[in-house]
Design an enzyme around this catalytic site. Structure first.
Site, PDB file in Angstrom:
ATOM      1  CG  ASP A 199      37.325  39.079  60.683  1.00  0.00           C
ATOM      2  OD1 ASP A 199      36.513  39.472  60.052  1.00  0.00           O
ATOM      3  OD2 ASP A 199      37.163  39.359  61.898  1.00  0.00           O
ATOM      4  CG  HIS A 240      33.645  36.643  59.404  1.00  0.00           C
ATOM      5  ND1 HIS A 240      33.614  37.635  60.380  1.00  0.00           N
ATOM      6  CD2 HIS A 240      33.659  35.595  60.052  1.00  0.00           C
ATOM      7  CE1 HIS A 240      33.391  37.100  61.596  1.00  0.00           C
ATOM      8  NE2 HIS A 240      33.492  35.619  61.202  1.00  0.00           N
TER       9      HIS A 240
END
Length: 519
Positions: A327, A350
């Site tokens: 993430d 991310h």
């Protein structure tokens, strides 16, 4: 016998009696003096043993007691001399570290085995309890050992300041569902500490793959994934290697590996944090955070495994670290201000994100954020701001500078329509964005170079772009042109590709913010 003779005889007898009595009196004193001398020698011997006997494997040493239990004090009953002499040979004095002055507490001395398959949780708790009594103490997790440790809360409520957690060995989390009950939010939880430091060359391993395997389809999906359209094939998640103990599923609630709450001046440096079930390192309600020379590692497809998560924290410095996860490498949430991130390698993951903010109509305030001198490789996003519709508050004073990108799907993103569900209702309220600056962002992308999606009722203002050079890499996804919606600001230089969709200046009809919106 004449009276004179009798008097002489009586005087002579008195003299002899006095001499005999005097001799007995001196003998008595001599004997008593000998006993006192012997008692002093016993106490001195005990003190010498106490000072030279090394560390105490039961209590781990630490502070030197001002009133050791083997020395009589006014408040303790006096042992009769005969009994004291009888018991002196069986007294076992405490064994303190380095003459009782060391402030290092080795978890091995508190019963930890370090074998990786026996529970060392109680040993860590005991070492913590003793170290808390000593300012600037060190809890040592030695190298070449693997410590199996269950969920622990390290509370600083009664702790002295400036404690060091020296992690040179490896700490692993349980994969037995029974250790977690119905699920916990944290694994190693540090609360209300002052000047606390985690340092060393060791590893903290959350062994999260057992959680990811059990719940891989139950986690929210990052909203940006809706734009990922493969060209010729689909993405398949590979199977996870570790199975849970006892063949049962892990709880639905997945823990953060390390969480700091309500702490002043926490520092994390040197260590590796890997495979957390969820977020790796979290700071909540902290002031004066320092993270540097840290490695965070988990697979790029591990769900919701943020690297560093900041919430309600201020005066934060993160630098000289390598973060790779499933993430956001760094996630900056509401209540954060004066955050400085620099010299960080990010990927996979991310990217570095502000948000998501304003979920469930909440108020969010973020200000004075600087992210610079960053290398990103093979990440979903580069630098991103994401907010939910319906929120309120303000994000202002943000600088993204000198960001080098390699094969990043979405290098620059503002998304005020963020949604990690299938559908989200349209709402007019929004978290306001103002003063967002991008400079010297260069490299390659694989899907879309710029995505600005701002609120209809509260457009983004004062967005500036300077030295943006992004080139496409045709790999597995369709390519898109830059996109802008309700985004106002200025182009300080020409950009590659051209970002003609940015609206220059300010909106003609911008809704006036209320006190509820402002921070």
């Amino acid at each position: 016998m004449s009276s004179l003779s009798f008097k002489c005889f009586f005087t002579h007898m008195l003299l002899i009696t006095f001499l005999i009595w005097s001799s007995n009196f001196e003998t008595c004193i001599a004997r008593r003096g000998k006993h006192w001398t012997k008692k002093r020698d016993i106490n001195a011997s005990l003190l010498n043993k106490n000072g030279k006997s090394g560390h105490n494997k039961q209590h781990g040493g630490g502070r030197k007691s001002k009133n050791p239990s083997h020395i009589s004090t006014p408040s303790s009953p006096r042992i009769p001399p005969s009994q004291e002499e009888e018991d002196s040979s069986s007294i076992q004095p405490p064994k303190d570290y380095n003459d009782g002055y060391s402030t290092t507490f080795n978890v091995l001395d508190f019963g930890a085995k370090g074998q990786g398959n026996t529970d060392d949780t109680k040993a860590f708790q005991s070492a913590w309890a003793e170290a808390c009594k000593v300012e600037a103490s060190t809890i040592l997790i030695p190298a070449d050992y693997v410590f199996y440790v269950g969920p622990i809360s390290f509370s600083g409520l009664y702790c002295k300041p400036n404690i060091i957690f020296q992690v040179d060995g490896t700490i692993i989390a349980p994969t037995n569902p029974n250790a977690w009950g119905r699920g916990l939010l944290q694994w190693l939880d540090f609360t209300k500490l002052v000047g606390f430091t985690i340092q060393g060359n060791g590893i903290i391993d959350g062994r999260g793959s057992v959680w990811w395997e059990d719940h891989q389809f139950d986690v929210p999906i990052d909203d940006q994934q809706k734009l990922l359209v493969p060209i010729n094939h689909t993405i398949v998640r590979p199977p996870m290697p570790i199975q849970s103990e006892m063949g049962r599923k892990m709880p639905y609630i997945k823990p953060t590996a390390i969480r700091f709450y309500g702490s002043i001046g926490p520092t994390v440096t040197g260590i590796t944090i890997q495979n957390s079930p969820q977020c790796h390192l979290k700071f909540d309600n902290c002031n004066g955070v320092l993270v540097h020379d840290v490695t965070i590692s988990s697979p790029g497809d591990s769900p919701n495994t943020d690297g560093i998560h900041l919430q309600n924290s201020k005066n934060v410095s993160i630098h000289s670290s390598t973060l790779g996860c499933g993430d956001d490498c760094i996630s900056i949430q509401t209540g954060c201000s004066n955050v400085y991130v620099h010299n960080v390698n990010c990927g996979p993951g991310h990217g570095i994100s502000i948000g998501s903010l304003g979920k469930d109509n909440t108020r969010a305030c973020v200000s004075n954020i600087t992210v610079r001198d960053i290398n990103m490789h093979n990440t979903m996003n580069g630098v991103r701001i994401k907010t939910w519709q319906g929120g309120s508050g303000l994000v202002q004073g943000v600088l993204f500078s000198n960001i080098q990108l390699s094969e990043v799907q979405f290098p620059i993103v503002i998304d005020q329509f963020y949604c990690d569900k299938r559908t989200c209702a349209n709402q007019t309220s929004a978290v306001a964005l103002a003063g967002i600056n991008y400079e010297k962002i260069t490299g390659t992308y694989t899907v879309k170079p710029v995505h600005f999606a701002c609120s209809d009722s509260l457009p983004c203002v004062d967005v500036s772009l300077n030295t943006i050079e992004l080139k496409p890499v045709q790999e597995q996804y369709h390519l898109y042109d830059p996109f802008c919606w309700k985004t106002y600001g200025q182009l300080k230089t020409t950009t590659v590709p051209p970002i003609a969709c940015l609206q220059i200046g300010k909106p003609s009809q911008n809704r006036i913010q209320t006190n509820h919106d402002l921070c």
